[in-house]
Design a protein around this motif. Sequence first.
Motif, PDB file in Angstrom:
ATOM      1  N   LYS A  91       2.849   7.374 -23.578  1.00  0.00           N
ATOM      2  CA  LYS A  91       4.230   7.855 -23.628  1.00  0.00           C
ATOM      3  C   LYS A  91       4.367   9.189 -22.904  1.00  0.00           C
ATOM      4  O   LYS A  91       5.400   9.482 -22.302  1.00  0.00           O
ATOM      5  N   LYS A  92       3.307   9.991 -22.947  1.00  0.00           N
ATOM      6  CA  LYS A  92       3.356  11.313 -22.322  1.00  0.00           C
ATOM      7  C   LYS A  92       2.932  11.275 -20.861  1.00  0.00           C
ATOM      8  O   LYS A  92       3.492  11.989 -20.024  1.00  0.00           O
ATOM      9  N   HIS A  93       1.949  10.410 -20.540  1.00  0.00           N
ATOM     10  CA  HIS A  93       1.357  10.443 -19.196  1.00  0.00           C
ATOM     11  C   HIS A  93       1.533   9.139 -18.418  1.00  0.00           C
ATOM     12  O   HIS A  93       1.064   9.019 -17.284  1.00  0.00           O
ATOM     13  N   ARG A  94       2.120   8.153 -19.045  1.00  0.00           N
ATOM     14  CA  ARG A  94       2.448   6.866 -18.414  1.00  0.00           C
ATOM     15  C   ARG A  94       1.230   6.063 -17.996  1.00  0.00           C
ATOM     16  O   ARG A  94       0.510   5.588 -18.838  1.00  0.00           O
ATOM     17  N   ASN A  95       0.975   5.906 -16.728  1.00  0.00           N
ATOM     18  CA  ASN A  95       0.042   4.881 -16.229  1.00  0.00           C
ATOM     19  C   ASN A  95      -1.432   5.272 -16.400  1.00  0.00           C
ATOM     20  O   ASN A  95      -2.130   5.540 -15.423  1.00  0.00           O
ATOM     21  N   LYS A 127      -7.095  20.035 -10.405  1.00  0.00           N
ATOM     22  CA  LYS A 127      -8.422  20.645 -10.214  1.00  0.00           C
ATOM     23  C   LYS A 127      -9.189  20.799 -11.524  1.00  0.00           C
ATOM     24  O   LYS A 127      -9.989  21.727 -11.698  1.00  0.00           O
ATOM     25  N   CYS A 128      -8.965  19.899 -12.448  1.00  0.00           N
ATOM     26  CA  CYS A 128      -9.689  19.905 -13.726  1.00  0.00           C
ATOM     27  C   CYS A 128      -9.540  18.526 -14.353  1.00  0.00           C
ATOM     28  O   CYS A 128      -8.745  17.702 -13.883  1.00  0.00           O
ATOM     29  N   ALA A 129     -10.285  18.311 -15.410  1.00  0.00           N
ATOM     30  CA  ALA A 129     -10.179  17.044 -16.142  1.00  0.00           C
ATOM     31  C   ALA A 129      -9.078  17.145 -17.190  1.00  0.00           C
ATOM     32  O   ALA A 129      -8.808  18.234 -17.710  1.00  0.00           O
ATOM     33  N   PRO A 130      -8.431  16.025 -17.527  1.00  0.00           N
ATOM     34  CA  PRO A 130      -7.487  16.056 -18.657  1.00  0.00           C
ATOM     35  C   PRO A 130      -8.212  16.441 -19.942  1.00  0.00           C
ATOM     36  O   PRO A 130      -9.374  16.091 -20.138  1.00  0.00           O
TER      37      PRO A 130
END
Length: 214
Positions: free
Chosen positions: A161-165, A188-191
Amino acid sequence: MLIGGVDEAGRGSILGPLVVAGVSVRQSRLTNLKEMGVRDSKLLTPTARARLVDEIKSVADHYHVHAIDTAEIDSSVLLKGLNRLEAKAMAHVITRIRADEVYVDCCDTNPGRYRDHIASHLEECPKIHSMHHADRINVAVSAASILAKVTRDSEIQKLKKKHRNIGSGYPSDEKTMLFIRNWVARKKCAPVFARKSWKPMRLLLEGLEQRARV
């Protein structure tokens, strides 16, 4: 006599938590679980799993769900201790379902060793059966696998819902990996909800560092 089952969901995922769930059911009620269609969560549709959650909770004497976040997973993987982390989480769940006898789905190649890892975190230890593919063999573990899977899927839906695909969250899913590659390229970083210790993520971050040094 209370029979317990404990299982996990999301162990191999690169996104989201690892979820461990447990249920305890009176021995006389195990047939109720079978009759309502409880089996390994991987063999059920999302709709069937969602339907069964409330039914399982109505039959169970106790149930508990525990989520392990990505930071704790990464810390354990760096120490080559993912199995130990999962064993500790299973012990945490076992203390809360109050079973006299517990069946757990074993992630270790050595079921006896895994049983001992779990027992080392318990002050009062019930009889523990550590088994490969316990979610297919034991209906209490099947019930736990459904609670774990539904909880894990709910967490992934919140991320979607927040980040979609973001796909399924597993590294075998190209949609998931495309999402991660695009994120790393842009930010430039990981989620924060990704496991940095997983090899595909490590390679992306190492490539980022190498380009930064050029």
